[in-house]
Design an enzyme around this catalytic site. Structure first.
Site, mmCIF file in Angstrom:
data_model
loop_
_atom_site.group_PDB
_atom_site.id
_atom_site.type_symbol
_atom_site.label_atom_id
_atom_site.label_comp_id
_atom_site.label_asym_id
_atom_site.label_seq_id
_atom_site.Cartn_x
_atom_site.Cartn_y
_atom_site.Cartn_z
ATOM 1 N N LYS A 22 0.833 -1.209 0.000
ATOM 2 C CA LYS A 22 0.000 0.000 0.000
ATOM 3 C C LYS A 22 0.867 1.259 0.000
ATOM 4 O O LYS A 22 0.647 2.174 -0.779
ATOM 5 C CB LYS A 22 -0.905 0.013 1.232
ATOM 6 C CG LYS A 22 -1.613 1.345 1.439
ATOM 7 C CD LYS A 22 -2.482 1.361 2.670
ATOM 8 C CE LYS A 22 -1.808 1.860 3.918
ATOM 9 N NZ LYS A 22 -1.586 3.312 3.987
ATOM 10 N N ASN A 23 1.853 1.291 0.889
ATOM 11 C CA ASN A 23 2.626 2.525 1.045
ATOM 12 C C ASN A 23 3.601 2.777 -0.100
ATOM 13 O O ASN A 23 4.218 3.839 -0.162
ATOM 14 C CB ASN A 23 3.380 2.523 2.383
ATOM 15 C CG ASN A 23 2.442 2.777 3.546
ATOM 16 O OD1 ASN A 23 1.265 3.066 3.343
ATOM 17 N ND2 ASN A 23 2.954 2.668 4.759
ATOM 18 N N ARG A 94 -4.838 10.649 3.878
ATOM 19 C CA ARG A 94 -3.762 11.607 4.051
ATOM 20 C C ARG A 94 -2.754 11.584 2.916
ATOM 21 O O ARG A 94 -2.184 12.618 2.544
ATOM 22 C CB ARG A 94 -3.052 11.249 5.344
ATOM 23 C CG ARG A 94 -2.643 12.373 6.171
ATOM 24 C CD ARG A 94 -1.774 11.845 7.282
ATOM 25 N NE ARG A 94 -0.418 12.305 7.050
ATOM 26 C CZ ARG A 94 -0.013 13.524 7.329
ATOM 27 N NH1 ARG A 94 -0.824 14.393 7.852
ATOM 28 N NH2 ARG A 94 1.221 13.882 7.077
ATOM 29 N N CYS A 118 -5.714 13.165 12.593
ATOM 30 C CA CYS A 118 -6.230 11.822 12.373
ATOM 31 C C CYS A 118 -6.035 11.064 13.663
ATOM 32 O O CYS A 118 -5.442 11.577 14.608
ATOM 33 C CB CYS A 118 -5.535 11.133 11.208
ATOM 34 S SG CYS A 118 -3.909 10.552 11.615
ATOM 35 N N ARG A 123 -0.046 14.942 12.896
ATOM 36 C CA ARG A 123 0.549 14.712 11.572
ATOM 37 C C ARG A 123 0.558 15.946 10.667
ATOM 38 O O ARG A 123 -0.164 16.019 9.675
ATOM 39 C CB ARG A 123 -0.147 13.545 10.881
ATOM 40 C CG ARG A 123 -0.019 12.273 11.671
ATOM 41 C CD ARG A 123 -0.661 11.101 10.995
ATOM 42 N NE ARG A 123 0.154 10.504 9.967
ATOM 43 C CZ ARG A 123 -0.189 9.386 9.322
ATOM 44 N NH1 ARG A 123 -1.298 8.788 9.597
ATOM 45 N NH2 ARG A 123 0.596 8.896 8.399
ATOM 46 N N PRO A 124 1.391 16.933 10.986
ATOM 47 C CA PRO A 124 1.479 18.136 10.153
ATOM 48 C C PRO A 124 2.155 17.867 8.800
ATOM 49 O O PRO A 124 2.650 16.763 8.568
ATOM 50 C CB PRO A 124 2.350 19.071 10.999
ATOM 51 C CG PRO A 124 3.134 18.178 11.898
ATOM 52 C CD PRO A 124 2.295 16.960 12.133
ATOM 53 N N ASP A 307 4.289 0.891 11.969
ATOM 54 C CA ASP A 307 3.121 0.199 11.420
ATOM 55 C C ASP A 307 3.020 -1.262 11.869
ATOM 56 O O ASP A 307 2.039 -1.937 11.552
ATOM 57 C CB ASP A 307 3.123 0.272 9.880
ATOM 58 C CG ASP A 307 2.774 1.660 9.375
ATOM 59 O OD1 ASP A 307 2.338 2.506 10.173
ATOM 60 O OD2 ASP A 307 2.945 1.902 8.161
ATOM 61 N N ARG A 399 -8.826 -0.272 4.036
ATOM 62 C CA ARG A 399 -7.934 0.722 3.440
ATOM 63 C C ARG A 399 -6.584 0.096 3.135
ATOM 64 O O ARG A 399 -5.903 0.532 2.199
ATOM 65 C CB ARG A 399 -7.730 1.902 4.396
ATOM 66 C CG ARG A 399 -8.970 2.745 4.603
ATOM 67 C CD ARG A 399 -8.628 3.983 5.386
ATOM 68 N NE ARG A 399 -7.344 4.506 4.924
ATOM 69 C CZ ARG A 399 -6.470 5.158 5.667
ATOM 70 N NH1 ARG A 399 -6.733 5.397 6.915
ATOM 71 N NH2 ARG A 399 -5.340 5.578 5.156
HETATM 72 C C1 UD1 Z 1 4.108 7.039 6.224
HETATM 73 C C2 UD1 Z 1 3.250 5.821 6.039
HETATM 74 C C3 UD1 Z 1 2.654 5.367 7.370
HETATM 75 C C4 UD1 Z 1 3.770 5.166 8.394
HETATM 76 C C5 UD1 Z 1 4.659 6.400 8.473
HETATM 77 C C6 UD1 Z 1 5.868 6.205 9.361
HETATM 78 C C7 UD1 Z 1 2.416 6.069 3.786
HETATM 79 C C8 UD1 Z 1 1.247 6.341 2.888
HETATM 80 N N1 UD1 Z 1 2.173 6.124 5.096
HETATM 81 O O1 UD1 Z 1 3.265 8.078 6.701
HETATM 82 O O2 UD1 Z 1 1.964 4.141 7.161
HETATM 83 O O3 UD1 Z 1 3.199 4.933 9.662
HETATM 84 O O4 UD1 Z 1 5.139 6.755 7.163
HETATM 85 O O5 UD1 Z 1 6.596 5.115 8.940
HETATM 86 O O6 UD1 Z 1 3.494 5.787 3.336
HETATM 87 N N2 UD1 Z 1 5.857 14.984 10.409
HETATM 88 C C9 UD1 Z 1 5.946 16.333 10.682
HETATM 89 N N3 UD1 Z 1 5.828 17.216 9.645
HETATM 90 C C10 UD1 Z 1 5.639 16.795 8.352
HETATM 91 C C11 UD1 Z 1 5.563 15.417 8.090
HETATM 92 C C12 UD1 Z 1 5.690 14.525 9.144
HETATM 93 O O7 UD1 Z 1 6.105 16.735 11.820
HETATM 94 O O8 UD1 Z 1 5.543 17.646 7.464
HETATM 95 C C13 UD1 Z 1 5.983 14.002 11.524
HETATM 96 C C14 UD1 Z 1 4.724 13.157 11.695
HETATM 97 O O9 UD1 Z 1 3.754 13.813 12.486
HETATM 98 C C15 UD1 Z 1 5.300 11.936 12.384
HETATM 99 C C16 UD1 Z 1 6.698 11.794 11.751
HETATM 100 O O10 UD1 Z 1 6.974 13.070 11.174
HETATM 101 O O11 UD1 Z 1 5.440 12.162 13.758
HETATM 102 C C17 UD1 Z 1 6.818 10.743 10.675
HETATM 103 O O12 UD1 Z 1 5.780 10.892 9.750
HETATM 104 P P1 UD1 Z 1 5.953 10.535 8.207
HETATM 105 O O13 UD1 Z 1 7.158 9.673 8.023
HETATM 106 O O14 UD1 Z 1 5.843 11.774 7.415
HETATM 107 O O15 UD1 Z 1 4.658 9.640 7.968
HETATM 108 P P2 UD1 Z 1 3.773 9.586 6.652
HETATM 109 O O16 UD1 Z 1 4.596 9.800 5.454
HETATM 110 O O17 UD1 Z 1 2.562 10.427 6.844
#
Ligand code: UD1
Length: 419
Positions: A22-23, A94, A118, A123-124, A307, A399
């Site tokens: 999925k990811n 997202r 969420c 998750r910013p 995950d 999902r």
């Molecule tokens: C992706 C995965 C999700 C997985 C996560 C961490 C997909 C579609 N989803 O989510 O399944 O749990 O990686 O392995 O691939 N953060 C910020 N600012 C930002 C972006 C992120 O502060 O602009 C923080 C998030 O709140 C979180 C951390 O960074 O605490 C990691 O998040 P991130 O790696 O970005 O997760 P996703 O890409 O959303």
């Protein structure tokens, strides 16, 4: 609303075929927007999030062909005429924010709804925005939308203050069409980033270092249509292996990518499982033994994946001994704890740490899924609980897991979906 009913007790035995990740497929579908011709993606899992992404791309004007049985999606991005990812799409998924980089790089303009909160934390998207600004984008956030503009993006130096999978993907995609070279430091190293880079390279992108913490992208003038096979889902794989281990059974995951699962396989071995790897097959065999509790700290790849946290917590609930689980990636990712406790689990939370004392047996009860991986952990717990566990709100599950009841039934689980 549909529910899943699990009757516990049977050790799982047999083989399960792993689906595409999925990811990986979600960013890859967004990356097709960068091409000048049709892109064909294979090994696409049949998931709700894939359909949502296809609808999002269709809404932008792309031509979409989806052969669900064959696991193929064809995207023709040549007809894209909108640059708007609307609120009702982004709020349900997202990952919709991943169209931001491609739209901006290819069309010089993008308007993407802010994802908002969420279940697993705030998750910013600040890192996505700052990274694209480093490539010359002008971005404002107003009325709940990220509005981005640029002439041609220019190569830049992006240094992430923390590791983000999505932000790395957004800037990686955008940089492929920028003028000049982009260096991404402290990049995420997840296998899904490597798969995205492989697809972009098939489209003609010049990328080095994907899978390490420094990625170098030399921008090209155009990307072409291509074909790409999506990597196996390491989280689905891990989920079935844990199911085998906690039911004291023997499960073989086929069509898997063992090299993406080192941390998970290491913890299964610590739990007392015999783990063997043969090409794309991973076997977990408990030989009837009760698993031993393990300590987990979630980290960016190659550390233990967040995950898989909920699933290992479910295993610790019935393991011998006490295990601690430290969640360092997402605040508020312990929503499954209260539900597991309804099944008789002994869990104590303090800040980011959950301490789980294994109990001899869980007892079936009605529970509610709160997010995707939490749903999986409740199913796993149901597999080892006395009587019936009825799991509500399973739309979360659809999902991210392809045909999970059929796959578990194939391993001997007593599980069914009811309306
Ligand atoms: C992706 C995965 C999700 C997985 C996560 C961490 C997909 C579609 N989803 O989510 O399944 O749990 O990686 O392995 O691939 N953060 C910020 N600012 C930002 C972006 C992120 O502060 O602009 C923080 C998030 O709140 C979180 C951390 O960074 O605490 C990691 O998040 P991130 O790696 O970005 O997760 P996703 O890409 O959303």
């Amino acid at each position: 609303m549909q529910k899943i009913v699990v009757s516990g007790g049977a050790p799982l035995e047999g083989e399960v075929r792993i689906s595409g990740a999925k990811n990986a497929v979600l960013p890859i579908l967004c990356a097709t927007l960068l091409a000048d011709g049709p892109v064909e993606i294979g090994n696409v899992p049949h998931l709700h999030d894939v359909r949502t992404t296809a609808r999002l791309l269709g809404g932008l004007g792309a031509g979409i062909g989806h052969d669900i049985e064959a696991g193929i999606v064809r995207v023709d991005p040549r007809t894209v005429d909108s640059h708007l990812a609307p609120y009702d799409m982004v709020k349900t998924m997202r990952a919709s924010v991943l169209v931001l980089g491609p739209l901006l790089a290819k069309h010089g303009e993008a308007e993407v709804s802010l994802p908002g909160g969420c279940a697993i934390g705030s998750r910013p998207v600040d890192l996505h925005i700052k990274a694209l600004e480093a490539l010359g984008a002008e971005i404002v956030v107003e009325h709940g939308f990220i509005k981005a503009r640029a002439g041609r993006l220019r190569g830049g130096h992006v240094v992430f203050p923390m590791v983000s999978v999505g932000a790395t993907e957004n800037v990686l995609m955008a940089a492929t069409l920028a003028d000049g070279t982009t260096v991404i430091d402290n990049a995420a190293r997840e296998p899904e980033i490597v798969d995205l880079a492989d697809c972009l390279r098939a489209m003609g992108a010049d990328i080095e270092g994907a899978g390490t913490s420094q990625i170098i992208v030399r921008g090209v003038d155009r990307l072409r249509g291509a074909t790409h096979q999506v990597i196996a889902d390491r989280i689905e794989t891990g989920t079935f292996l844990v199911a085998g281990a906690m039911t004291r059974g023997r499960v073989v995951a086929t069509h898997a990518r063992p090299d993406t699962l080192d941390a998970v396989i290491g913890k299964l071995a610590d739990a007392g499982a015999d783990v063997t790897i043969d090409g794309d097959r991973i076997t977990v065999d408990m030989r009837g033994r009760r698993p031993k509790a393990v300590d987990i700290v979630t980290e960016p790849h190659p550390g233990f994946p967040t995950d898989m946290q909920a699933q290992f917590m479910a295993m610790n609930c019935v393991a011998e001994g006490t295990g601690t689980i430290d969640e360092t990636i997402f605040e508020n990712r312990f929503m499954h704890v209260n539900e597991l406790m309804r099944l008789g689990a002994d869990i104590h939370i303090e800040g980011h740490r959950a301490t789980v004392r294994g109990v001899e047996r869980l007892s079936g009860a009605p529970v509610m899924a709160t997010d995707l991986r939490a749903s999986a952990s409740l199913i796993l717990a149901g597999l080892v609980a006395d009587g019936e566990t009825v799991i509500d709100r399973i739309y979360h599950l659809d999902r991210g897991y392809e045909r999970i009841e059929q796959k578990l039934s194939g391993l001997g689980a007593r599980i069914r979906r009811i309306d």
